[in-house]
Design a protein around this motif. Structure first.
Motif, PDB file in Angstrom:
ATOM      1  N   GLU A  11       0.812  -1.218   0.000  1.00 23.75           N
ATOM      2  CA  GLU A  11       0.000   0.000   0.000  1.00 23.75           C
ATOM      3  C   GLU A  11       0.848   1.272   0.000  1.00 23.75           C
ATOM      4  N   MET A  12       1.906   1.305   0.806  1.00 24.11           N
ATOM      5  CA  MET A  12       2.751   2.497   0.870  1.00 24.11           C
ATOM      6  C   MET A  12       3.435   2.737  -0.487  1.00 24.11           C
ATOM      7  N   ASN A  13       3.952   1.680  -1.090  1.00 22.54           N
ATOM      8  CA  ASN A  13       4.567   1.811  -2.413  1.00 22.54           C
ATOM      9  C   ASN A  13       3.541   2.279  -3.443  1.00 22.54           C
ATOM     10  N   ARG A  14       2.327   1.701  -3.374  1.00 27.75           N
ATOM     11  CA  ARG A  14       1.270   2.086  -4.314  1.00 27.75           C
ATOM     12  C   ARG A  14       1.000   3.587  -4.240  1.00 27.75           C
ATOM     13  N   GLN A  15       0.818   4.088  -3.025  1.00 28.64           N
ATOM     14  CA  GLN A  15       0.506   5.510  -2.850  1.00 28.64           C
ATOM     15  C   GLN A  15       1.630   6.395  -3.390  1.00 28.64           C
ATOM     16  N   MET A  16       2.863   6.038  -3.080  1.00 29.25           N
ATOM     17  CA  MET A  16       4.001   6.840  -3.528  1.00 29.25           C
ATOM     18  C   MET A  16       4.096   6.838  -5.060  1.00 29.25           C
ATOM     19  N   VAL A  18       1.749   6.062  -7.322  1.00 33.68           N
ATOM     20  CA  VAL A  18       0.578   6.725  -7.923  1.00 33.68           C
ATOM     21  C   VAL A  18       0.738   8.239  -7.878  1.00 33.68           C
ATOM     22  N   GLY A  19       1.218   8.754  -6.765  1.00 32.24           N
ATOM     23  CA  GLY A  19       1.431  10.200  -6.653  1.00 32.24           C
ATOM     24  C   GLY A  19       2.365  10.722  -7.729  1.00 32.24           C
ATOM     25  N   LYS A  22       0.628  10.348 -11.317  1.00 36.62           N
ATOM     26  CA  LYS A  22      -0.424  11.347 -11.550  1.00 36.62           C
ATOM     27  C   LYS A  22       0.195  12.727 -11.753  1.00 36.62           C
ATOM     28  N   LEU A  30      -5.248   0.452 -10.558  1.00 37.92           N
ATOM     29  CA  LEU A  30      -4.476  -0.326  -9.593  1.00 37.92           C
ATOM     30  C   LEU A  30      -4.915  -1.783  -9.515  1.00 37.92           C
TER      31      LEU A  30
END
Length: 123
Positions: A11-16, A18-19, A22, A30
């Motif tokens: 989840e942490m990697n995904r958020q970073m 994706v940011g 984008k 995802l």
């Protein structure tokens, strides 16, 4: 706006990631495991896939091989995103059908250049 499928179970990697994507102007979808990746690749037919290799349920190598085996999806560029950084991991990723290989931690400048090169070649 290019459509990307990011396959990442952390989840942490995904958020970073994706940011960053984008911010670069990409539309990002995802998946958290290899099965979701195969399903979403077929449903969305994204312009590019960023594939983590160490995934639960169905690993990234097998998911990549399944996607590349589908004639409709075979031309979608896939970039391996992995913490597995040994030369054998590179060759395993290429053998599965990946078009490029990026290690974690991600060098986003290098990743962006690789993505643009692959997207330009697939247009």
């Amino acid at each position: 706006m290019p459509r990307l499928l990011l396959v990442e179970d952390n989840e942490m990697n995904r958020q970073m990631i994706v940011g960053h994507l984008k911010w670069l102007g990409y539309e990002v979808f995802l998946a958290a495991d290899g099965h979701q990746a195969v399903e979403l690749a077929a449903d969305l037919q994204p312009d590019l896939i960023l594939m983590d290799m160490g995934l639960p349920l169905l690993n990234g190598w097998d998911a990549t091989a399944q996607i590349k085996a589908d004639p409709v999806l075979a031309t979608i560029p896939i970039i391996a995103l992995t913490a597995y950084a040994m030369s054998d991991d590179y060759y395993r990723s290429m053998a599965a059908g990946c078009d490029a290989f990026e290690t974690k931690p991600i060098d986003f400048e290098h990743l962006a250049a690789t993505m643009e090169r692959l997207l330009a070649g697939s247009r």
